[in-house]
Design a protein around this motif. Structure first.
Motif, mmCIF file in Angstrom:
data_model
loop_
_atom_site.group_PDB
_atom_site.id
_atom_site.type_symbol
_atom_site.label_atom_id
_atom_site.label_comp_id
_atom_site.label_asym_id
_atom_site.label_seq_id
_atom_site.Cartn_x
_atom_site.Cartn_y
_atom_site.Cartn_z
ATOM 1 N N ASP A 174 0.815 -1.215 0.000
ATOM 2 C CA ASP A 174 0.000 0.000 0.000
ATOM 3 C C ASP A 174 0.848 1.264 0.000
ATOM 4 N N ASN A 175 2.057 1.189 0.510
ATOM 5 C CA ASN A 175 2.898 2.386 0.616
ATOM 6 C C ASN A 175 3.840 2.571 -0.564
ATOM 7 N N ASN A 176 3.773 1.649 -1.528
ATOM 8 C CA ASN A 176 4.641 1.736 -2.711
ATOM 9 C C ASN A 176 6.113 1.849 -2.344
ATOM 10 N N ASP A 177 6.527 1.086 -1.319
ATOM 11 C CA ASP A 177 7.932 1.104 -0.926
ATOM 12 C C ASP A 177 8.641 -0.194 -1.290
ATOM 13 N N GLY A 178 7.978 -1.025 -2.078
ATOM 14 C CA GLY A 178 8.617 -2.245 -2.535
ATOM 15 C C GLY A 178 8.583 -3.396 -1.552
ATOM 16 N N THR A 179 7.843 -3.278 -0.476
ATOM 17 C CA THR A 179 7.742 -4.353 0.507
ATOM 18 C C THR A 179 6.283 -4.735 0.698
ATOM 19 N N ALA A 180 6.066 -5.936 1.212
ATOM 20 C CA ALA A 180 4.731 -6.406 1.569
ATOM 21 C C ALA A 180 4.708 -6.705 3.061
ATOM 22 N N THR A 181 3.545 -6.628 3.662
ATOM 23 C CA THR A 181 3.398 -6.881 5.090
ATOM 24 C C THR A 181 2.807 -8.264 5.306
ATOM 25 N N LEU A 182 3.374 -9.015 6.243
ATOM 26 C CA LEU A 182 2.925 -10.375 6.523
ATOM 27 C C LEU A 182 2.610 -10.498 8.007
ATOM 28 N N TRP A 183 1.464 -11.095 8.319
ATOM 29 C CA TRP A 183 1.157 -11.413 9.706
ATOM 30 C C TRP A 183 0.228 -12.622 9.732
ATOM 31 N N GLY A 184 0.044 -13.192 10.880
ATOM 32 C CA GLY A 184 -0.839 -14.354 10.991
ATOM 33 C C GLY A 184 -0.551 -15.135 12.250
ATOM 34 N N SER A 185 -1.079 -16.342 12.293
ATOM 35 C CA SER A 185 -0.878 -17.235 13.437
ATOM 36 C C SER A 185 -0.688 -18.651 12.929
ATOM 37 N N LEU A 186 0.227 -19.377 13.566
ATOM 38 C CA LEU A 186 0.538 -20.755 13.215
ATOM 39 C C LEU A 186 0.311 -21.642 14.427
ATOM 40 N N ARG A 215 18.004 -10.679 7.069
ATOM 41 C CA ARG A 215 18.306 -12.031 6.577
ATOM 42 C C ARG A 215 17.137 -12.970 6.822
ATOM 43 N N ARG A 216 16.506 -12.873 8.001
ATOM 44 C CA ARG A 216 15.362 -13.741 8.301
ATOM 45 C C ARG A 216 14.217 -13.474 7.319
ATOM 46 N N ALA A 217 13.984 -12.210 7.006
ATOM 47 C CA ALA A 217 12.923 -11.876 6.054
ATOM 48 C C ALA A 217 13.239 -12.451 4.674
ATOM 49 N N ASP A 218 14.494 -12.312 4.222
ATOM 50 C CA ASP A 218 14.879 -12.849 2.920
ATOM 51 C C ASP A 218 14.860 -14.373 2.924
ATOM 52 N N ALA A 219 15.170 -14.977 4.073
ATOM 53 C CA ALA A 219 15.162 -16.439 4.175
ATOM 54 C C ALA A 219 13.753 -16.988 3.983
ATOM 55 N N LEU A 220 12.753 -16.254 4.465
ATOM 56 C CA LEU A 220 11.375 -16.708 4.284
ATOM 57 C C LEU A 220 11.020 -16.733 2.798
ATOM 58 N N GLY A 221 11.477 -15.721 2.048
ATOM 59 C CA GLY A 221 11.257 -15.723 0.613
ATOM 60 C C GLY A 221 11.961 -16.881 -0.070
ATOM 61 N N THR A 222 13.168 -17.215 0.411
ATOM 62 C CA THR A 222 13.894 -18.358 -0.154
ATOM 63 C C THR A 222 13.151 -19.660 0.106
ATOM 64 N N LEU A 223 12.616 -19.820 1.321
ATOM 65 C CA LEU A 223 11.831 -21.018 1.632
ATOM 66 C C LEU A 223 10.601 -21.116 0.736
ATOM 67 N N ALA A 224 9.935 -19.976 0.520
ATOM 68 C CA ALA A 224 8.743 -19.977 -0.329
ATOM 69 C C ALA A 224 9.080 -20.381 -1.756
#
Length: 503
Positions: free
Chosen positions: A175-187, A217-226
């Motif tokens: 929504d902010n056009n900053d090139g990032t997305a927001t992720l939240w939830g519960s597992l 790095r943790r944020a980028d690692a999640l993208g790698t896992l996906a």
């Protein structure tokens, strides 16, 4: 507007405007309820259609309000609840006494009441007590409403579902056009522990010269896992780094379409997107902009940004990183002078152009990403050619609506060579939608060819080998099933309350 006016007048204007806003919302919902009531009894066989009579009405509401199909449907449910179930609350709402937020909460918390007598009692009590709910917080308002519902129909309480049933992961758009997305939830707790451990391991797998922080790095690692990767690619520029990879797994695992200008392809990765924010000393000559944004601006960062077909913006430097990681580059053919293609199904190149041009579903108010839509022939094939001037993106819901709820008394659409679509609703209102790339990449919206602008209603539908998908039960049956299932959650509590007092 409020020059030389006392604070008392300004505050009074705020209160008066809030009441007027509530009254206007009440009129809007009353009009929605009237439309639903007039057309609620559609053909019996269409009650089992995937795109049923309710969807047909929701399409008109969505187009008129320029909102999504889902939001229009929720507005219809609220409108009918106020009209048929909560007339006393609706009267206060029409006066502007109650806010839209409050009446929405009341409708939600009373939706499980099935007994008409209990519903009348609750409506009357809520109407007399609702004036006091305004200053309460949202949570306290819900508790107050639940206390009244519990008094008259304890089985109708909205119980919070078990945490395990409520687990979800939400990825919000950019929504902010900053090139990032927001992720939240519960597992599940076990899955959360496994994911946390895995991200930590991947974050520490790279070498010490990696410029990213542990959090990055943790944020980028999640993208790698996906993307199906198991190791995080090191971002250092050290030759012979043992943690380097031949290619970033994110570059080839899942296909996403990114639209950009040709100049963006030569951009360089931005070194300021990783690591700690650089400190900049504040001196008398430092401007406010420099103080807030200490990163130096370069010609590369001023390049036009790229856009996902979902509409999210991607910085040019990020496109450069994807290309360096092995992303495939394809030039989009503008089809300015192209003729019709043979057959019904567009070629891969033509489909790519249509999705890049439209970017979203082309029905009024719908923003479903083009990558998850169908390619629709505005004039049905074979009467209309497989050509850019006759093709557009429609999500599955609106594709079914346009296909099966057309003709006299239905929806009609006309397409122009620049991709503009003019829709005519069953009520005779017209709505115009234009390709999403019109402001971003206008070259994709150049006229392709002048075709006969006949409406779909003017062409025989013919046999297209398609039938409307059907439901296993009607929308009304499905809603009744969900209400009964939620009421059943309270069965134990109601039985306990109905036991005779101990002696």
């Amino acid at each position: 507007m409020f020059d030389r006016v006392a604070d008392r007048v300004v505050v009074s204007e705020m209160a008066d405007s809030a009441r007027a806003e509530a009254a206007a919302a009440a009129r809007r919902l009353a009009a929605i309820a009237e439309l639903v009531t007039r057309h609620a009894d559609g053909p019996a066989d269409r009650a089992y259609w995937s795109c049923d009579n309710w969807d047909a009405i929701a399409a008109q509401v969505a187009a008129a309000l320029n909102v999504s199909h889902g939001l229009a449907s929720s507005q219809m449910y609220l409108a009918m609840a106020l009209r048929d179930r909560l007339p006393a609350v609706a009267a206060l709402f029409a006066e502007g006494t109650l806010s839209l937020r409050l009446v929405s909460a009341i409708a939600w918390h009373t939706a499980l009441i099935k007994d008409p007598g209990a519903l009348r009692e609750v409506d009357a009590v809520l109407a007399s007590a609702a004036r006091q709910f305004g200053p309460l917080s949202q949570a306290k308002t819900a508790q107050a409403i639940d206390a009244i519902v519990d008094r008259y129909d304890p089985a109708a309480l909205r119980r919070t579902r078990a945490g395990a049933r409520g687990r979800e992961v939400v990825i919000a758009p950019d929504d902010n056009n900053d090139g990032t997305a927001t992720l939240w939830g519960s597992l599940l707790a076990t899955d959360g522990a496994v994911l946390d451990r895995r991200l930590a391991e991947m974050a520490h797998h790279v070498c010490d010269a990696d410029p990213r922080t542990i959090a990055q790095r943790r944020a980028d690692a999640l993208g790698t896992l996906a993307a199906g990767g198991v190791r995080l690619t090191c971002a250092c520029s050290t030759t012979g780094c043992p943690a380097a990879a031949d290619a970033d797994p994110r570059a080839a695992a899942v296909m996403i379409h990114v639209i950009t200008d040709a100049a963006t392809l030569t951009a360089q990765p931005d070194p300021h997107t990783s690591g700690e924010e650089p400190a900049r000393p504040i001196t008398p000559g430092t401007s406010v902009r420099e103080a807030l944004d200490p990163d130096p601006e370069t010609p590369e960062t001023r390049l036009p940004a790229a856009f996902l077909t979902s509409g999210a913006m991607v910085p040019a430097s990020r496109v450069a990183e994807l290309i360096a990681g092995g992303a495939t580059i394809r030039r989009v053919n503008a089809f300015a002078d192209a003729g019709p293609e043979p057959g019904y199904r567009p070629s891969a190149s033509l489909q790519r152009f249509i999705r890049c041009r439209d970017m979203t579903c082309r029905f009024p108010g719908c923003d479903r990403p083009a990558e998850s839509t169908d390619i629709d022939h505005t004039i049905p094939y074979p009467y209309g050619p497989t050509h850019p001037s006759n093709l557009k993106c429609l999500c599955r819901k609106h594709h079914l609506l346009k296909t099966f709820w057309t003709g006299p008394g239905g929806w009609r659409d006309r397409q122009h060579p620049d991709g503009t679509i003019t829709w005519t609703s069953p009520s005779g209102h017209t709505y115009t939608t234009r390709p999403g790339s019109r402001l971003l990449f206008p070259s994709l919206c150049l006229p392709t060819a002048q075709l006969p602008l006949a409406a779909t209603a003017d062409r025989p539908l013919g046999h297209r080998g398609a039938t409307m998908p059907t439901r296993s039960r009607t929308r009304q049956q499905d809603r009744a099933h969900r209400i009964n299932a939620e009421r059943a959650l309270n069965a134990g509590r109601v039985a306990e309350r109905n036991q005779p007092p101990p002696f």
